[in-house]
Every structure is written in structure tokens, then in C-alpha cells.
Design an enzyme around this catalytic site. Structure first.
Site, PDB file in Angstrom:
ATOM      1  CB  CYS A  78      -0.969  -0.047   1.174  1.00 37.05           C
ATOM      2  SG  CYS A  78      -2.434   0.968   0.930  1.00 37.05           S
ATOM      3  CG  HIS A 169      -3.681  -3.721   3.387  1.00 38.95           C
ATOM      4  ND1 HIS A 169      -2.637  -3.283   4.176  1.00 38.95           N
ATOM      5  CD2 HIS A 169      -4.309  -2.602   2.941  1.00 38.95           C
ATOM      6  CE1 HIS A 169      -2.638  -1.958   4.230  1.00 38.95           C
ATOM      7  NE2 HIS A 169      -3.648  -1.526   3.490  1.00 38.95           N
ATOM      8  CD  GLU A 171      -1.439  -6.317   5.669  1.00 44.61           C
ATOM      9  OE1 GLU A 171      -1.603  -5.125   5.957  1.00 44.61           O
ATOM     10  OE2 GLU A 171      -1.033  -6.712   4.546  1.00 44.61           O
ATOM     11  CB  SER A 223      -0.520 -11.552  37.054  1.00 45.95           C
ATOM     12  OG  SER A 223      -0.482 -12.197  35.792  1.00 45.95           O
ATOM     13  N   GLY A 224      -1.055 -14.852  37.613  1.00 44.72           N
ATOM     14  CA  GLY A 224      -2.029 -15.883  37.290  1.00 44.72           C
ATOM     15  C   GLY A 224      -2.394 -15.884  35.820  1.00 44.72           C
ATOM     16  N   GLY A 225      -1.885 -14.886  35.065  1.00 49.57           N
ATOM     17  CA  GLY A 225      -2.170 -14.796  33.642  1.00 49.57           C
ATOM     18  C   GLY A 225      -1.188 -15.598  32.807  1.00 49.57           C
ATOM     19  CB  VAL A 226      -1.311 -16.468  29.190  1.00 51.53           C
ATOM     20  CG1 VAL A 226      -0.421 -17.220  28.194  1.00 51.53           C
ATOM     21  CG2 VAL A 226      -2.691 -17.095  29.233  1.00 51.53           C
ATOM     22  CG  ASP A 227       1.403 -12.337  28.497  1.00 53.49           C
ATOM     23  OD1 ASP A 227       1.239 -13.244  27.663  1.00 53.49           O
ATOM     24  OD2 ASP A 227       0.901 -11.209  28.369  1.00 53.49           O
ATOM     25  CB  SER A 228       3.175 -13.463  34.801  1.00 52.58           C
ATOM     26  OG  SER A 228       2.008 -14.083  35.307  1.00 52.58           O
TER      27      SER A 228
END
Length: 511
Positions: A78, A169, A171, A223-228
Site C-alpha cells: 500500500c 493488503h 496480511e 499474576s495468574g495470567g498467561v504471560d507471567s
């Protein structure tokens, strides 16, 4: 490590280009147009992104093509295609109206490597305000479309390595064979080997962590989240008991979440300390209404807990954070790149204050890649597939003043909603869900009595990264079941509503 370099001109789709390239098991990096590395042996190709700007703007985003063209294969998307054409002598006309939406490709050159696998007549997606009306000398038209005369071009004879331009585009999912185009560019034209996998990432990350930290202990707040959690599992594999984790109950987690998540962490073999600091947080938040004040109070109390934990360790030098690649990208503006990477919301500012060095083992990964790495590390599904949950917890899902009674009421309502999503096999079809306690009361009738009680709002959205989201079209019968369960079992609630707003213009959370 071989990579594709994506030069960002501010397009809303830049991260999506990167995600699509990563889906091909090819590593890529996004850099702003005014701060990108020069081509070296690791860079196999360059993609120039789109942009909200026009090449006719007085201060249009510009780069020096002389240092790029001929060094590696290049593809402009583009705005990127228009910039190449304009700078090399072509004509780009400002359109009277923005060309947006579907079109269909008409291949002019059937044996071109970029479009070789693409079917003639395949759907593509336009989103641009300028149009290339005349190609520079030596350029070759390889496709037009039902909307424009110049949809794709190439330059093969003028430079040592090919250059491509697409005025659509590839993508986005609306370009139905866009992944074929990206694969042709990255693999067939640039020669990438497709070796960027979860397994290879883990092997490299473990070696880097060991080399970086040596014998020093590393501190990580979970934190209990996915990332940590994935950060913890990766560090645990690399340094074992030298990783010191702690998980804080701030009193604003979901019902029974502290004990359940702590037990899972212990089963994972983590060196973890569970800290019940709920009274400290809830006492400080009592009666507070302003959402920013809530966040500041939570952040300040967390810092105090963090300091206490850090001082228990001798000579702690490293702080681990679950920073992921969108955090890195979003912290660098195309209008003036910043050298400061966005910190995890709970520990912003701590490294400088406590003289800790930061280690961010996931900072190269998108969220879906984090989950792939987590799966490879055998993290339990109940953690890996958890919905995102706001850092300040239920504090920002209680609109208006916070009280302990409101927290308990919301925890119970939220638990009914989430439990029924799981029971009806809907939890994994929703990206994020939760209940919000509204600061209004409404009239109701229960039996022969008139009631004047609280309103619960249910929120469930579908998304891929949280940047945009659409409300989940949950079955009416299911919503009726949730409503009945909440109203019949929770004294103090007599009305349940469902939020059908998308992001944008709304946000996922209410505060």
C-alpha cells in the site's frame, strides 16, 4: 537468527503483517521508519508497511531507499508500494475518495514468483487514499484489479535483487490468498528457512537466560495470567530454584482464584510464595470511586509488597517481567522512537528504584506464540487458556465506590457467568468475559415484594489481540440461564444486562 525486517510507517495493520510472517515459522521484527537497522546478513528481506499518511503530505514518512534496494528483496504494501513508485520516478495521484473494500486480482504475468500460487480472480482487500497511476521506467506491471489499473508491480532488471509493490493488503483475512503471497515473498524470494518454532525459541531462550543471569537469583511477580506464567515456566527450566516467584492476593481476584492458581503453580514445581495481602488492598480502596485513583492505590500497595519480598532475598539483581512483543512495538512511536520499553503494569518504575536489571524472555513473542511456547512447556490448560484479566482486577469492574460487600457480590456473579460458560462449552469460544457491577439500582419484583437492587452487566468479546473486539453472540437461551442463576442466587441483584458494544468505539473493560 535470520529475519524479515518490517519497516513501520504507522499502519494499523503493521502488527498483523508481523503476525502473518510469524505464522510461517519465520522470525520478523518491526521497526519505525525513522529508526531501523541497516541490512546485514541476518536480514533476508524487507517489507514496507502501509500508513495513514499520503506521499503528498508535506511531512510524509520517508526513508532512504538507496541503502535498501538491491541489498535484500523488498516488498512495499500500500503506502510502501506508493513510496517506492514515487521516489523512483512514477506518478502517484491523490484519490478523490478512499478506496476501501474488496476487489479481485487479475494477473498480467502468470509466471511471476510472488503471485505464482495465486488464483486469477482471487479476492484482495483495498485500503488506500492514493493510487499509483504510472509506473517508473523499468518497472513491470504484474497484476491489476477490478478497482485499479496497477494492483501489483515488480522491478527485476534494474537492481541485483527484486522489488515488489502491492496496492492492497495481503496480511488481512479478506485477501483470501494473502498468505500464499507472503510465503512466496519470504520463502521463495527471500530464502527464509522457516525455523522459528516454539521448540527452537525455548532452546535459544534457555541458553540466553543462563548466560545472562549466571548464578544470580531472579525475582518474578506472578499474576495468574498467561504471560507471567509462561515467563515463570521458561525461567524455571533455565535456572530452577534460583527463580523466586510470589503471587499476591489483592482481594480483587476472581472467586477462589488465589488458592486454585497457587496450587497449580506449586504443581508446576515453581519456587513460589503465596501472599494474602487482601486486607491491605481492600482497606486502602474502601469508598474509592475514581478508576485512576483505584489503579494508583493498587500499584502503590503492590510496590510495598514487592519491596518486602525483594528484601527477603540476598543480593537479588534481576527482575523478570512478562513483557510481550506488542508491548515493545507500541512503546516505540513512528513519530519519535522511544528507548523505554513499556513495563508490566504492576511493577512500572521498580527496576530503577530498586536497582534491579530487567529480564524479559518473552519480549519477542506475540500472544498466540506465548501460548504455543506454554503448550510446549506443558503448562496446564486451565492457566494457558485463561481469559485475559485486568491487572487491577475487580476494582475496575466495580463502577463507583468499592466496598468489601460489592467485591464479594461481584465475585459470586462473575463465578456464575464463567462457570456456566465452561459448562456449556462456550468458554474457549470467547476471548474474554466477565461481570461488571454497575453503580445504579433498579426496581424489581420478587414474589409479592418490590425490590430496589443492583444491576450486573455481562461482557463477553471475541478478539485476537485485544486491540479490536466484537461482542460475542452468545445464545439467548444461555444468557437467560445466566441471568436466572445470578438473580435467583444472589441477594442484592435484581437485573442482568448484556453489553453488545464493540471495540472501537467502546473498550473491553468499562473503566
Amino acid at each position: 537468527m535470520e529475519k524479515i525486517l518490517i519497516i513501520d510507517f504507522g499502519s494499523q495493520y503493521t502488527q498483523l503483517i508481523a503476525r502473518r510472517v510469524r505464522e510461517l515459522d519465520i522470525y520478523c521484527e518491526v521497526h519505525p521508519f525513522n529508526h531501523y537497522p541497516p541490512p546485514d546478513s541476518s536480514i533476508k528481506g524487507i517489507i514496507l508497511s502501509g500508513s495513514p499518511f499520503s506521499v503528498h503530505d508535506s511531512a510524509f514518512p520517508d526513508i532512504n531507499l538507496n541503502g535498501l534496494i538491491g541489498e535484500v528483496p523488498i516488498m512495499g504494501v500500500c503506502y510502501g508500494a506508493q513510496l517506492i513508485a514515487k521516489k523512483l520516478g512514477g506518478h502517484v495521484m491523490r484519490s478523490q475518495k478512499r478506496e476501501y473494500g474488496r476487489a479481485f486480482i487479475n494477473k498480467i504475468k502468470n509466471n511471476d514468483r510472488l503471485l505464482n500460487e495465486v488464483q486469477d480472480g482471487s479476492q484482495i482487500w483495498m485500503s488506500h487514499g492514493d493510487t499509483i497511476t504510472e509506473l517508473p521506467q523499468g518497472f513491470e506491471l504484474i497484476a491489476n484489479s477490478s478497482n485499479i489499473e496497477i494492483a501489483a508491480y515488480t522491478i527485476t532488471s534494474l537492481f541485483r535483487l527484486p522489488v515488489y509493490g502491492l496496492q492492497f493488503h495481503p496480511e488481512v483475512i479478506h485477501t483470501t490468498e494473502g498468505m500464499k503471497m507472503l510465503r512466496s515473498f519470504c520463502v521463495d524470494i527471500c530464502g527464509c528457512l522457516q525455523e522459528w518454532t516454539a521448540t527452537s525459541f525455548i532452546e535459544n531462550a534457555v541458553n540466553e537466560i543462563r548466560k545472562l543471569t549466571g548464578t544470580d537469583p531472579v525475582l518474578l511477580a506472578l499474576s495468574g495470567g498467561v504471560d507471567s506464567t509462561v515467563t515463570a515456566a521458561l525461567l524455571n527450566r533455565a535456572i530452577g530454584k534460583k527463580l523466586f516467584c510470589f503471587f499476591v492476593n489483592n482481594g480483587l481476584l476472581r472467586k477462589d482464584e488465589f488458592n486454585a492458581v497457587l496450587k497449580t503453580y506449586e504443581q508446576m514445581g515453581l519456587n513460589i510464595d503465596g501472599i494474602d495481602a487482601s486486607d491491605r488492598f481492600l482497606n486502602a480502596l474502601e469508598g474509592v470511586s475514581d478508576p485512576e485513583t483505584k489503579r494508583k492505590i493498587i500499584g502503590e500497595r503492590f510496590i510495598r509488597v514487592f519491596e518486602e519480598e525483594a528484601h527477603k532475598l540476598n543480593k537479588v539483581k534481576w527482575l523478570a517481567q512478562g513483557t510481550i512483543y506488542p508491548d515493545v512495538i507500541e512503546s516505540i512511536s513512528v513519530h519519535g522512537p522511544s528507548q523505554t520499553i513499556k513495563s508490566h503494569h504492576n511493577v512500572g518504575g521498580l527496576p530503577e528504584k530498586m536497582h534491579l536489571k530487567v529480564i524479559e524472555p518473552l519480549r519477542l513473542l506475540f500472544k498466540d506464540e506465548v501460548r504455543k511456547v506454554g503448550k510446549e512447556l506443558k503448562i496446564p490448560n486451565e492457566i494457558l487458556n485463561r481469559h485475559p484479566f485486568p491487572g487491577p482486577g475487580l476494582a475496575i469492574r466495580i463502577l463507583g465506590p468499592i466496598t468489601r460487600e460489592k467485591v464479594q457480590l461481584l465475585q459470586k456473579a462473575d463465578d456464575i457467568f464463567i462457570s456456566l460458560l465452561k459448562k456449556h462449552d462456550l468458554y474457549d469460544k470467547v476471548w474474554q468475559a466477565g461481570a461488571i457491577l454497575l453503580p445504579v439500582q433498579s426496581v424489581g419484583v420478587m414474589g409479592d415484594e418490590r425490590t430496589y437492587e443492583n444491576v450486573i452487566c455481562l461482557r463477553a468479546v471475541e478478539s485476537t489481540d485485544g486491540m479490536t473486539a466484537d461482542w460475542s453472540h452468545l445464545p439467548y437461551s444461555f444468557l437467560a440461564t445466566v441471568s436466572n442463576e445470578i438473580i435467583n442466587n444472589l441477594k442484592g441483584i435484581n437485573r442482568v444486562v448484556y453489553d453488545i458494544s464493540s471495540k472501537p468505539p467502546a473498550t473491553i473493560e468499562w473503566e
